[in-house]
Design a protein around this motif. Structure first.
Motif, PDB file in Angstrom:
ATOM      1  N   LEU A 177      21.184 -26.504  19.064  1.00 35.44           N
ATOM      2  CA  LEU A 177      19.797 -26.467  18.614  1.00 35.44           C
ATOM      3  C   LEU A 177      19.587 -25.342  17.603  1.00 35.44           C
ATOM      4  N   PHE A 178      20.173 -24.180  17.861  1.00 36.05           N
ATOM      5  CA  PHE A 178      20.061 -23.082  16.900  1.00 36.05           C
ATOM      6  C   PHE A 178      20.616 -23.502  15.543  1.00 36.05           C
ATOM      7  N   SER A 179      21.762 -24.172  15.551  1.00 35.41           N
ATOM      8  CA  SER A 179      22.372 -24.606  14.294  1.00 35.41           C
ATOM      9  C   SER A 179      21.444 -25.528  13.524  1.00 35.41           C
ATOM     10  N   ALA A 180      20.765 -26.421  14.243  1.00 37.05           N
ATOM     11  CA  ALA A 180      19.835 -27.337  13.594  1.00 37.05           C
ATOM     12  C   ALA A 180      18.657 -26.581  12.995  1.00 37.05           C
ATOM     13  N   VAL A 181      18.079 -25.662  13.766  1.00 38.24           N
ATOM     14  CA  VAL A 181      16.948 -24.875  13.269  1.00 38.24           C
ATOM     15  C   VAL A 181      17.383 -24.012  12.098  1.00 38.24           C
ATOM     16  N   HIS A 182      18.545 -23.375  12.227  1.00 42.99           N
ATOM     17  CA  HIS A 182      19.040 -22.537  11.136  1.00 42.99           C
ATOM     18  C   HIS A 182      19.239 -23.344   9.868  1.00 42.99           C
ATOM     19  N   GLY A 183      19.733 -24.570  10.015  1.00 45.62           N
ATOM     20  CA  GLY A 183      19.931 -25.410   8.843  1.00 45.62           C
ATOM     21  C   GLY A 183      18.631 -25.709   8.119  1.00 45.62           C
ATOM     22  N   VAL A 184      17.593 -26.041   8.882  1.00 49.10           N
ATOM     23  CA  VAL A 184      16.286 -26.320   8.277  1.00 49.10           C
ATOM     24  C   VAL A 184      15.741 -25.065   7.601  1.00 49.10           C
ATOM     25  N   VAL A 185      15.832 -23.933   8.295  1.00 50.69           N
ATOM     26  CA  VAL A 185      15.327 -22.674   7.739  1.00 50.69           C
ATOM     27  C   VAL A 185      16.094 -22.294   6.481  1.00 50.69           C
ATOM     28  N   SER A 186      17.417 -22.390   6.544  1.00 54.01           N
ATOM     29  CA  SER A 186      18.251 -22.005   5.404  1.00 54.01           C
ATOM     30  C   SER A 186      17.987 -22.879   4.187  1.00 54.01           C
ATOM     31  N   GLY A 188      15.378 -24.650   3.615  1.00 59.59           N
ATOM     32  CA  GLY A 188      14.003 -24.471   3.179  1.00 59.59           C
ATOM     33  C   GLY A 188      13.798 -23.201   2.383  1.00 59.59           C
ATOM     34  N   LEU A 189      14.336 -22.084   2.878  1.00 56.55           N
ATOM     35  CA  LEU A 189      14.144 -20.812   2.182  1.00 56.55           C
ATOM     36  C   LEU A 189      14.944 -20.738   0.883  1.00 56.55           C
ATOM     37  N   GLU A 190      16.134 -21.332   0.894  1.00 56.66           N
ATOM     38  CA  GLU A 190      16.952 -21.308  -0.314  1.00 56.66           C
ATOM     39  C   GLU A 190      16.540 -22.400  -1.305  1.00 56.66           C
ATOM     40  N   GLU A 191      15.726 -23.341  -0.834  1.00 56.51           N
ATOM     41  CA  GLU A 191      15.258 -24.458  -1.668  1.00 56.51           C
ATOM     42  C   GLU A 191      16.430 -25.170  -2.338  1.00 56.51           C
ATOM     43  N   LYS A 192      17.483 -25.427  -1.541  1.00 56.96           N
ATOM     44  CA  LYS A 192      18.673 -26.059  -2.100  1.00 56.96           C
ATOM     45  C   LYS A 192      18.498 -27.563  -2.309  1.00 56.96           C
ATOM     46  N   LEU A 193      17.605 -28.163  -1.522  1.00 59.07           N
ATOM     47  CA  LEU A 193      17.377 -29.594  -1.690  1.00 59.07           C
ATOM     48  C   LEU A 193      16.172 -29.867  -2.572  1.00 59.07           C
ATOM     49  N   ALA A 194      15.109 -29.126  -2.345  1.00 60.30           N
ATOM     50  CA  ALA A 194      13.882 -29.283  -3.139  1.00 60.30           C
ATOM     51  C   ALA A 194      12.954 -28.133  -2.786  1.00 60.30           C
TER      52      ALA A 194
END
Length: 227
Positions: A177-186, A188-194
């Motif tokens: 679960l942490f990995s999933a949350v970290h992925g969304v946060v990462s 989102g903050l890095e704006e790598k997708l959009a």
């Protein structure tokens, strides 16, 4: 001069100019903290690549060689800074003593707290995941213990959602679960997708956590509510 006086005189001469052990320890601790503070400032300003021995020594007011009198190497210094970052994150995520939210709400609170910390401490947060020990060495046990205390915060609400789940399985689930949350946060903050606004990122975290909690089932197969 009798034998006792001679012995005392010789002892004074042997230790002349040498600070007591407790003062030496205090000076070492002070230097460690000054170097750690310089390292935190360097990372906050320019990331891990900004951590350079000569610059740290200048900021701490010591010789370059003095760094290696109190730290094994720069890797240990960076790990100590990481441990401080983890401790501040743990403190920020600690639940209020007078509040006992539903497990799904507690997981969402933790995820939002993680996002807020990452946003406010972006460079130090990134450093937790970017740092690699030289030579492929494993992280020391004391650092892994610091990480485990954070995962324990996630395991607590999972234990209420899945009371019959074996502890090792819950521990693994907490890391998933942490990995999933970290992925969304990462992302989102890095704006790598959009580009993603704060409101959108928060909404996506909530969607993830409610779907996760709602999808968990008890041993008898009854789906748990996420509300």
């Amino acid at each position: 001069m009798n034998d006792v006086q001679k012995a005392e005189s010789n002892s004074v001469e042997r230790h002349a100019g040498k600070p007591p052990a407790d003062k030496t320890a205090a000076r070492r601790a002070d230097l460690r903290e000054r170097l750690a503070a310089a390292g935190r400032a360097a990372i906050a300003e320019g990331g891990l690549q900004n951590v350079k021995a000569r610059d740290l020594a200048a900021a701490a007011g010591c010789a370059v060689g003095a760094i290696y009198n109190v730290f094994e190497d720069l890797d240990e210094l960076i790990l100590r800074i990481g441990a401080d970052t983890l401790a501040r994150l743990e403190q920020g995520l600690a639940a209020p003593h007078d509040v006992a939210p539903e497990p799904a709400e507690e997981l969402l609170r933790l995820a939002r707290g993680y996002l807020a910390f990452a946003r406010a401490n972006k460079a130090l947060w990134r450093a937790l995941f970017e740092h690699r020990l030289a030579g492929g060495r494993a992280a020391p046990a004391w650092y892994l213990d610091d990480q485990s205390r954070l995962f324990a915060l996630v395991e607590a609400p999972l234990a209420r959602l899945l009371p019959d789940e074996p502890a090792p399985s819950r521990a693994l689930l907490a890391r998933t679960l942490f990995s999933a949350v970290h992925g969304v946060v990462s992302l989102g903050l890095e704006e790598k997708l959009a580009p993603m606004s704060e409101a959108t990122l928060d909404a996506e975290l909530e969607r993830l956590l409610r779907a996760f909690a709602g999808g968990l089932t008890t041993a008898d197969g009854v789906t748990l509510s996420s509300s």
